[in-house]
Design a protein around this motif. Sequence first.
Motif, PDB file in Angstrom:
ATOM      1  N   PHE A  68       7.046   7.961  -7.590  1.00 54.02           N
ATOM      2  CA  PHE A  68       6.286   7.638  -8.798  1.00 54.02           C
ATOM      3  C   PHE A  68       6.129   6.133  -8.944  1.00 54.02           C
ATOM      4  O   PHE A  68       7.030   5.372  -8.624  1.00 54.02           O
ATOM      5  N   LEU A  69       4.982   5.726  -9.504  1.00 52.74           N
ATOM      6  CA  LEU A  69       4.793   4.361  -9.980  1.00 52.74           C
ATOM      7  C   LEU A  69       4.459   4.434 -11.462  1.00 52.74           C
ATOM      8  O   LEU A  69       3.525   5.140 -11.855  1.00 52.74           O
ATOM      9  N   ASP A  70       5.223   3.716 -12.278  1.00 53.97           N
ATOM     10  CA  ASP A  70       4.858   3.526 -13.683  1.00 53.97           C
ATOM     11  C   ASP A  70       4.332   2.110 -13.797  1.00 53.97           C
ATOM     12  O   ASP A  70       5.099   1.145 -13.793  1.00 53.97           O
ATOM     13  N   ILE A  71       3.003   1.977 -13.852  1.00 54.36           N
ATOM     14  CA  ILE A  71       2.383   0.664 -13.877  1.00 54.36           C
ATOM     15  C   ILE A  71       2.233   0.204 -15.323  1.00 54.36           C
ATOM     16  O   ILE A  71       1.763   0.945 -16.177  1.00 54.36           O
ATOM     17  N   GLY A 127       0.265  -2.426   0.346  1.00 54.50           N
ATOM     18  CA  GLY A 127       0.205  -1.120   0.999  1.00 54.50           C
ATOM     19  C   GLY A 127       1.073  -0.045   0.374  1.00 54.50           C
ATOM     20  O   GLY A 127       1.326   0.992   0.992  1.00 54.50           O
ATOM     21  N   GLU A 128       1.524  -0.247  -0.856  1.00 56.23           N
ATOM     22  CA  GLU A 128       2.362   0.756  -1.516  1.00 56.23           C
ATOM     23  C   GLU A 128       1.573   2.042  -1.776  1.00 56.23           C
ATOM     24  O   GLU A 128       0.392   2.003  -2.119  1.00 56.23           O
ATOM     25  N   LYS A 129       2.246   3.191  -1.625  1.00 58.10           N
ATOM     26  CA  LYS A 129       1.617   4.493  -1.844  1.00 58.10           C
ATOM     27  C   LYS A 129       2.542   5.370  -2.683  1.00 58.10           C
ATOM     28  O   LYS A 129       3.774   5.328  -2.521  1.00 58.10           O
ATOM     29  N   PHE A 130       1.930   6.195  -3.549  1.00 54.10           N
ATOM     30  CA  PHE A 130       2.705   7.022  -4.463  1.00 54.10           C
ATOM     31  C   PHE A 130       2.089   8.412  -4.605  1.00 54.10           C
ATOM     32  O   PHE A 130       0.872   8.572  -4.523  1.00 54.10           O
ATOM     33  N   ASP A 131       2.965   9.395  -4.841  1.00 55.91           N
ATOM     34  CA  ASP A 131       2.495  10.748  -5.131  1.00 55.91           C
ATOM     35  C   ASP A 131       1.919  10.819  -6.542  1.00 55.91           C
ATOM     36  O   ASP A 131       0.947  11.541  -6.795  1.00 55.91           O
ATOM     37  N   VAL A 132       2.541  10.095  -7.457  1.00 51.91           N
ATOM     38  CA  VAL A 132       2.156  10.131  -8.871  1.00 51.91           C
ATOM     39  C   VAL A 132       2.150   8.710  -9.428  1.00 51.91           C
ATOM     40  O   VAL A 132       3.109   7.959  -9.227  1.00 51.91           O
ATOM     41  N   ILE A 133       1.077   8.367 -10.125  1.00 56.46           N
ATOM     42  CA  ILE A 133       1.017   7.092 -10.834  1.00 56.46           C
ATOM     43  C   ILE A 133       0.873   7.374 -12.322  1.00 56.46           C
ATOM     44  O   ILE A 133       0.018   8.155 -12.746  1.00 56.46           O
TER      45      ILE A 133
END
Length: 249
Positions: A68-71, A127-133
Amino acid sequence: MPEPRRSTIDAGEVERFSALAAEWWNPNGKFRPLHKFNPIRLAYIRDQVAARFGRDPRAARPFEGLRFLDIGCGGGLLCEPMARLGAEVVGADASVTNIEVAKLHAAEVGVSVDYRATTAEDLADAGEKFDVILNMEVVEHVADVDLFLAKCGEMVKPGGIMFVATINRTLKALGLAIIGAEYVLRWLPRGTHQFGKLVRPEELEKALAGAGLTVIDRTGVTYSPLADRWQRSKDMDVNYMVLAEKASV
């Protein structure tokens, strides 16, 4: 002479939230409305992620193995619950002060979150990748919505999803979310939201499409003064959330 790099950061917005950083985890402080709003956000995220990735939402750690990324994570009000549900969480915010508060709180409660003082464009360019943002209550505070969502879209893995929560640009929202919440009830500090920066659903969906994402769910969120709680609704005139997906390769 090379053109200056475009940025999504609105320095005034960063300064405004940095000044409030110590209040993030006080449920009766400046961010009390966000604490009241959090349960409806968490339930929507939990149920939609579980449905999308075939997980049991009743399990203790249903998000195990998902990144996950919480932006625009602020003090980490969403990061910590996601980590407790088993996700590998990166919490990113342009405010160094917010990130330091979030790190301190996570250490105090023993929750593992990878907090970073950085921007969406820097993460995407790395280049970061996430399943859920999780893109919650952020788009109305950035300098360039299209660029911000494009950079976030780059980081969604194929088959991944992004949640966006924001406020509609309507007269109803002006009356309730700005005049009512900031000037009359004083739920939020004056100046928290600027009417011209609010985003209409059709504008958001167009920007998401430009970022390679398709909206698959949308819901309004309304406040019930009698119950003193937020609830999902068909009414998207003020607060609303959308869920968008990136097609699988």
